[in-house]
Design an enzyme around this catalytic site. Structure first.
Site, PDB file in Angstrom:
ATOM      1  N   CYS A   4      -7.799  11.831   3.350  1.00  0.00           N
ATOM      2  CA  CYS A   4      -7.193  12.835   4.216  1.00  0.00           C
ATOM      3  C   CYS A   4      -6.033  12.208   4.965  1.00  0.00           C
ATOM      4  CB  CYS A   4      -8.149  13.438   5.226  1.00  0.00           C
ATOM      5  SG  CYS A   4      -9.541  14.285   4.506  1.00  0.00           S
ATOM      6  N   ARG A  19      -3.393  10.235   0.117  1.00  0.00           N
ATOM      7  CA  ARG A  19      -4.672  10.083   0.811  1.00  0.00           C
ATOM      8  C   ARG A  19      -5.612  11.251   0.549  1.00  0.00           C
ATOM      9  NH1 ARG A  19      -4.724   6.267   5.204  1.00  0.00           N
ATOM     10  NH2 ARG A  19      -6.608   7.346   5.812  1.00  0.00           N
ATOM     11  N   TRP A  50      -8.919  15.680   1.601  1.00  0.00           N
ATOM     12  CA  TRP A  50      -9.766  15.228   0.508  1.00  0.00           C
ATOM     13  C   TRP A  50     -11.164  15.692   0.888  1.00  0.00           C
ATOM     14  CZ3 TRP A  50     -14.065  12.045  -0.154  1.00  0.00           C
ATOM     15  CH2 TRP A  50     -14.323  11.657  -1.484  1.00  0.00           C
ATOM     16  N   ASN A  96      -9.982  13.438  10.243  1.00  0.00           N
ATOM     17  CA  ASN A  96     -10.393  12.587   9.119  1.00  0.00           C
ATOM     18  C   ASN A  96     -11.715  11.946   9.494  1.00  0.00           C
ATOM     19  OD1 ASN A  96      -7.977  13.057   7.932  1.00  0.00           O
ATOM     20  ND2 ASN A  96      -7.183  10.972   8.159  1.00  0.00           N
ATOM     21  N   GLY A  97     -12.586  11.764   8.512  1.00  0.00           N
ATOM     22  CA  GLY A  97     -13.856  11.101   8.811  1.00  0.00           C
ATOM     23  C   GLY A  97     -15.004  12.056   8.549  1.00  0.00           C
ATOM     24  N   GLU A 122     -12.319  -3.219 -15.261  1.00  0.00           N
ATOM     25  CA  GLU A 122     -11.122  -2.676 -14.614  1.00  0.00           C
ATOM     26  C   GLU A 122     -10.312  -1.802 -15.584  1.00  0.00           C
ATOM     27  OE1 GLU A 122     -10.168  -2.198 -11.775  1.00  0.00           O
ATOM     28  OE2 GLU A 122      -7.997  -1.998 -11.803  1.00  0.00           O
ATOM     29  N   LYS A 160      -9.510   2.079 -14.863  1.00  0.00           N
ATOM     30  CA  LYS A 160      -8.148   2.636 -14.841  1.00  0.00           C
ATOM     31  C   LYS A 160      -8.077   3.853 -15.744  1.00  0.00           C
ATOM     32  CE  LYS A 160      -6.890   1.325 -12.033  1.00  0.00           C
ATOM     33  NZ  LYS A 160      -7.427   0.411 -11.139  1.00  0.00           N
ATOM     34  N   GLU A 218     -10.191   6.951 -14.388  1.00  0.00           N
ATOM     35  CA  GLU A 218      -9.772   7.617 -13.154  1.00  0.00           C
ATOM     36  C   GLU A 218      -8.483   8.414 -13.308  1.00  0.00           C
ATOM     37  OE1 GLU A 218      -8.990   5.010  -9.766  1.00  0.00           O
ATOM     38  OE2 GLU A 218      -8.341   3.454 -11.131  1.00  0.00           O
ATOM     39  N   HIS A 267     -27.299  -4.689 -26.846  1.00  0.00           N
ATOM     40  CA  HIS A 267     -28.532  -4.281 -26.167  1.00  0.00           C
ATOM     41  C   HIS A 267     -28.528  -2.796 -25.814  1.00  0.00           C
ATOM     42  CE1 HIS A 267     -29.723  -8.450 -26.078  1.00  0.00           C
ATOM     43  NE2 HIS A 267     -28.490  -8.738 -25.663  1.00  0.00           N
ATOM     44  N   LYS A 272      -6.717   7.770  -2.013  1.00  0.00           N
ATOM     45  CA  LYS A 272      -6.331   6.359  -2.037  1.00  0.00           C
ATOM     46  C   LYS A 272      -7.243   5.484  -1.196  1.00  0.00           C
ATOM     47  CE  LYS A 272      -3.732   2.938  -3.187  1.00  0.00           C
ATOM     48  NZ  LYS A 272      -4.030   2.430  -4.533  1.00  0.00           N
TER      49      LYS A 272
HETATM   50  C1  F6R Z   1      -9.253   2.236  -8.233  1.00  0.00           C
HETATM   51  C2  F6R Z   1      -9.117   2.135  -6.799  1.00  0.00           C
HETATM   52  C3  F6R Z   1     -10.343   2.119  -5.978  1.00  0.00           C
HETATM   53  C4  F6R Z   1     -10.192   1.116  -4.820  1.00  0.00           C
HETATM   54  C5  F6R Z   1     -11.411   1.200  -3.900  1.00  0.00           C
HETATM   55  C6  F6R Z   1     -11.345   0.166  -2.799  1.00  0.00           C
HETATM   56  O1  F6R Z   1      -8.026   2.225  -8.872  1.00  0.00           O
HETATM   57  O2  F6R Z   1      -8.023   2.082  -6.276  1.00  0.00           O
HETATM   58  O3  F6R Z   1     -11.457   1.828  -6.746  1.00  0.00           O
HETATM   59  O4  F6R Z   1     -10.061  -0.162  -5.357  1.00  0.00           O
HETATM   60  O5  F6R Z   1     -11.474   2.472  -3.334  1.00  0.00           O
HETATM   61  O6  F6R Z   1     -10.228   0.345  -2.006  1.00  0.00           O
HETATM   62  P1  F6R Z   1      -9.687  -0.817  -1.098  1.00  0.00           P
HETATM   63  O7  F6R Z   1      -9.242  -1.917  -1.983  1.00  0.00           O
HETATM   64  O8  F6R Z   1      -8.552  -0.193  -0.340  1.00  0.00           O
HETATM   65  O9  F6R Z   1     -10.813  -1.228  -0.208  1.00  0.00           O
END
Ligand code: F6R
Length: 599
Positions: free
Chosen positions: A2, A27, A74, A100-101, A472, A476, A479, A495, A594
């Site tokens: 948010c 956000r 969000w 927010n929160g 990872e 990627k 998501e 397994h 984000k």
């Molecule tokens: C994936 C991604 C998220 C963040 C996670 C932690 O691409 O960006 O999985 O890595 O939300 O966020 P931070 O690093 O800001 O604590």
């Protein structure tokens, strides 16, 4: 998670709020809304979807006011809808709230408020704040907000506007808020990019800080009503850094920034064969390292375990930050706790850090965002200096984090008087150039994406240091392209997951040369025998599996300890191009935000 912006000054609030919302969209982008105090009335608009919908809706409205608040959402409580979009209001539409929160006790509060006659319009937890403030409001907004918050449990970055007073009241509790100080104007926002076009002078609010913003400027106090003094700091970011600069998406721009961002992590930290980190801790009794993080940062942490155990020979445990404090961890003052976070605001990572500190561990954070909450609570830190990461999918922060972990591992080795490997240091210094060379694979990855973007599933396999890279790569892809993808240690596939493999299953192997190469070849054979389509990331000079793989992605040869960084690049590009071919909004994938500032 948010975005909030509030403004009180001499410019048109409408323009500043919309501009701020667009900068904050990463956000949260389920819905957006604003409330402007226009000629003694509230002008209100809310729209489901991206900020542009709201912008179009208010484009032809004449709103000459210079005071207002806005929010991009969000969703946590209640689906994305106009009713659930912020701002929320009291029963008489006199008090507007953006939040927010999470208000944890909102159900109980809502029941009481309903029994007292309050009428709710939304399913959100946030709306209780508007009604609670209404309940306590007589003629002073900050007094009503303070009384209301005394009943609230949870987290809030909150900005309130009352129709009766030309003022904003902003409060922070576990959800970031900053005040932007201009000349004859004041801003409040959840994040710096929102205000960067207008001022670089900011105040980071602490938990329990309450800011009163009016035509005289701002006044800071705490929730007990005592005056607090916070420094105005100059932000080092510039507007250019938060623009796309000709790239189609922020994600692609950020992938291409990696030679520079890795260079930023290294700058001044590898000198004369020594590692220089400003870690001001007594590590003489260090027995164990615990790393906690979420998402992509957790993948960096897993690579960090390999690096720290291999280079510094210290036992390392890695935890999902969201699990750490709930498993009643045993931590002591001989532990070093490392929090890894791009944003420095992730609620679970912060909570894990606080738990480790409470139990006496010394703490370090590897963080990108300067001034973020984690950096202010930790004993010592390693900043990434990667610049703002706007694409929701983390890319440059990931490779910067892994680079920082290599530095930390080397630093800890140096601390116990062990020699550093000159070859590794030389490769580390070359890393920005090596990554630049790796980026020239972009076209090949775009071609590959064209062949695979219709696929429904993907597997990513790697061993050792490159197992977390497989995780990872899969993250990627899923998501941003919504393709189901899983990462596994290559040998583990036997397994169970191998049952998924048929001629429709692309399997990405991280097969760069290392001690386990022979075993990786066997794993590739196992998949090949079941008809899987092999995409292998291999070293430029490594021909052994050429005949096994359907597609070879040749990356530059590099010290194996640095291979996760080099191998991550083609996986980022593959995910990017697949999502782009699918016509998806790469920078704003569905359901994501984000920075995850709620548990
Ligand atoms: C994936 C991604 C998220 C963040 C996670 C932690 O691409 O960006 O999985 O890595 O939300 O966020 P931070 O690093 O800001 O604590």
């Amino acid at each position: 998670m948010c975005g909030i912006i509030g403004y009180l000054g001499h410019q048109l609030a409408k323009d500043i709020l919309l501009d701020g919302l667009k900068k904050l969209e990463y956000r949260g982008y389920d819905s957006a809304g604003l409330c402007i105090l226009n000629d003694g009335q509230f002008f209100i608009d809310k729209k489901v979807g991206p900020v542009v919908q709201l912008e179009q809706s208010v484009a032809n409205q004449e709103i000459i006011s210079t005071t207002g608040i806005a929010h991009t959402r969000w969703a946590t409580h209640g689906a994305p809808s106009e009713n659930n979009a912020h701002p929320h209001f009291d029963c008489h539409g006199q008090i507007a709230v953006v939040h927010n929160g999470i208000i944890e006790n909102y159900q109980a509060l809502k029941e009481v408020l309903i029994s007292e006659g309050h009428q709710f319009q939304s399913e959100t937890d946030s709306e209780v704040l508007a009604h609670l403030i209404e309940k306590f409001y007589t003629d002073n907004l900050e007094t009503a907000v303070t009384k209301a918050l005394a009943l609230v449990e949870g987290s809030y970055g909150l900005v309130v506007l009352s129709i009766k007073e030309n003022k904003l009241v902003a409060v922070r509790q576990s959800s970031p808020l900053i005040i932007g100080v201009g000349v004859g104007e004041t801003f409040v926002a959840s994040d710096i990019p929102a205000i960067l076009n207008y001022t670089k002078q900011v105040i980071y609010l602490n938990d329990n800080d309450l800011a009163i913003i009016d035509s005289q400027g701002y006044h800071l106090q705490n929730l007990a009503g005592q005056v607090v003094d916070r420094q105005v700091e100059e932000v080092k970011l510039n507007v250019e850094q938060i623009e796309k600069k000709g790239f189609k998406h922020f994600m692609l721009k950020e992938i291409f920034e990696q030679p520079q961002t890795i260079s930023n992590v290294l700058a001044g930290r590898v000198k004369d064969g020594q590692i220089k980190l400003s870690i001001d801790l007594d590590l003489s009794r260090l027995k164990r390292i615990i790393i906690a993080a979420c998402g992509t940062s957790w993948h960096s942490a897993l690579i960090g375990k390999y690096l720290l155990e291999n280079i510094a020979r210290i036992p390392v445990e890695v935890d999902y930050a969201s699990e750490f404090r709930y498993r009643q961890p045993l931590v002591s003052d001989t532990d070093l706790f490392v929090a890894i976070s791009q944003s420095g605001e992730t609620a679970d990572t912060l909570a894990a850090l606080r738990e480790a500190k409470r139990q006496g561990a010394q703490t370090i954070a590897i963080v990108n965002v300067v001034g973020s909450t984690v950096t202010r609570e930790v004993d010592s830190g390693i900043y990434l200096h990667a610049g703002p990461e706007i694409g929701v999918a983390s890319t440059k922060a990931f490779t910067a984090q892994v680079t920082a972990l290599i530095l930390l591992a080397l630093y800890l080795r140096q601390l116990v008087g062990q020699p550093l490997d000159d070859g590794l240091l030389a490769d580390l210094n070359q890393l920005p150039e090596i990554v630049a060379t790796t980026l020239s694979l972009n076209n090949q990855l775009a071609d590959l994406a064209a062949q695979f973007y219709h696929t429904d599933h993907f597997l990513y396999l790697g061993r050792g240091l490159n197992f977390p890279v497989a995780l990872e790569g899969a993250l990627k892809l899923k998501e941003i392209s919504y393709i189901h993808a899983e990462g596994y240690p290559a040998a583990e596939i036997k397994h169970g997951p191998i049952a998924l493999v048929d001629e429709n299953m692309p399997v990405v192997f991280l097969a760069t040369k290392n001690d386990l190469s022979d075993k990786i070849i066997s794993n590739i054979q196992e998949i090949k025998a079941r008809g899987g389509r092999i995409i292998a990331v291999v070293d430029q000079d490594y021909d052994h599996i050429a005949e096994l793989a359907d597609h070879l992605i040749r990356v530059p040869v590099v010290n194996v300890l640095l291979s996760p960084i080099v191998n991550a690049i083609p996986l980022q590009l593959l995910a990017y191009h697949i999502a782009d071919y699918k016509g998806l909004d790469v920078d704003k994938p569905r359901n994501l935000a984000k920075s995850v500032t709620v548990e």
